[in-house]
Design an enzyme around this catalytic site. Structure first.
Site, PDB file in Angstrom:
ATOM      1  N   THR A  83      38.407  34.630  43.416  1.00  0.00           N
ATOM      2  CA  THR A  83      38.269  33.184  43.548  1.00  0.00           C
ATOM      3  C   THR A  83      37.017  32.761  42.815  1.00  0.00           C
ATOM      4  OG1 THR A  83      37.631  31.441  45.114  1.00  0.00           O
ATOM      5  CG2 THR A  83      37.284  33.676  45.826  1.00  0.00           C
ATOM      6  N   CYS A 196      39.883  27.330  38.894  1.00  0.00           N
ATOM      7  CA  CYS A 196      40.285  27.701  40.244  1.00  0.00           C
ATOM      8  C   CYS A 196      41.429  28.678  40.067  1.00  0.00           C
ATOM      9  CB  CYS A 196      40.710  26.478  41.047  1.00  0.00           C
ATOM     10  SG  CYS A 196      41.516  26.895  42.605  1.00  0.00           S
TER      11      CYS A 196
END
Length: 239
Positions: A83, A196
């Site tokens: 992430t 992202c």
């Protein structure tokens, strides 16, 4: 082959993409039925989200550092935080382990520099866009990162958490994201970072108003290069 340790579950939607990308690339590079040596520790994302919302970043650092130590103890030769947002804690996680943490920001910056990009737009969670850790590290690589305006940052953040992390991919949201990229192009952006790890679910780097750089794919490829590096070196020496 070196073993890749993945800190996943943030969200599991993108962790599944990492696993698929890494194994497909290893099979492509080595042929046959080869697949990667991978260890995945998938955390309960809700507990991490609660820490994010409360600003409990120190607690999150303790959690991820513990996961990283577990992966190292189990035999991982490198660790990836799957992430972008939680790279806010990359230094703390790296300090907790003795194997390399492959940093998504550094690897994305390498790809941007190789392409001659200097002023990319970042599409990511509001934590990534607003906390400064990503932009500051990009500056250390000579890249001046742009972020959308306040209203557009909220749109991007909400699409990520309310939709993509829940497995929802909506055409209307894709149109909103493309409109944000168009605005950035008019303001001088020369590329867009899919910053992202879920954004690749809704946007492909190809066909965007600006050249796209998928941080998930870039990060996965860096892990593969590390995992297969000693095998390639051995083959070269043998030849």
């Amino acid at each position: 082959m070196r073993t890749i340790g993945l800190i996943g579950g943030m969200s599991f939607e993108s962790s599944a993409i990492y696993y698929k990308m890494i194994n497909e690339a290893v099979r492509e590079r080595l042929g046959g039925l080869h697949s990667a040596e991978v260890m995945l520790h998938s955390v309960d994302f809700q507990t991490i989200v609660d820490m994010q919302k409360a600003g409990r970043w120190a607690d999150a650092a303790v959690r991820l550092a513990g996961v990283a130590r577990g992966l190292e103890a189990a035999g991982a030769d490198c660790v990836l935080i799957c992430t972008n947002t939680m790279h806010l804690l990359a230094n703390e996680v790296q300090a907790a382990i003795g194997v390399p943490l492959i940093n998504i920001i550094d690897e994305t910056a390498k790809s941007l520099n190789a392409a001659g990009v200097k002023r990319p737009l970042m599409l990511a969670t509001r934590y990534t866009m607003e906390h400064g850790f990503y932009g500051d590290r990009m500056k250390s690589h000579g890249i001046d990162m742009m972020v959308p305006g306040d209203a557009d940052r909220k749109i991007v953040h909400d699409i990520i958490f309310s939709e993509l992390c829940a497995g929802k991919v909506l055409d209307t949201s894709r149109e909103k994201l493309i409109a944000i990229i168009e605005k950035a192009r008019a303001d001088g952006a020369d590329a867009v970072i899919l910053g992202c790890t879920e954004i690749c679910l809704i946007l492909s780097p190809e066909g965007l108003p600006l050249p796209g750089f998928d941080s998930t794919a870039i990060h996965s490829n860096a892990a593969i290069d590390f995992a297969l590096g000693n095998m390639i070196e051995s083959k070269v020496k043998a030849a």
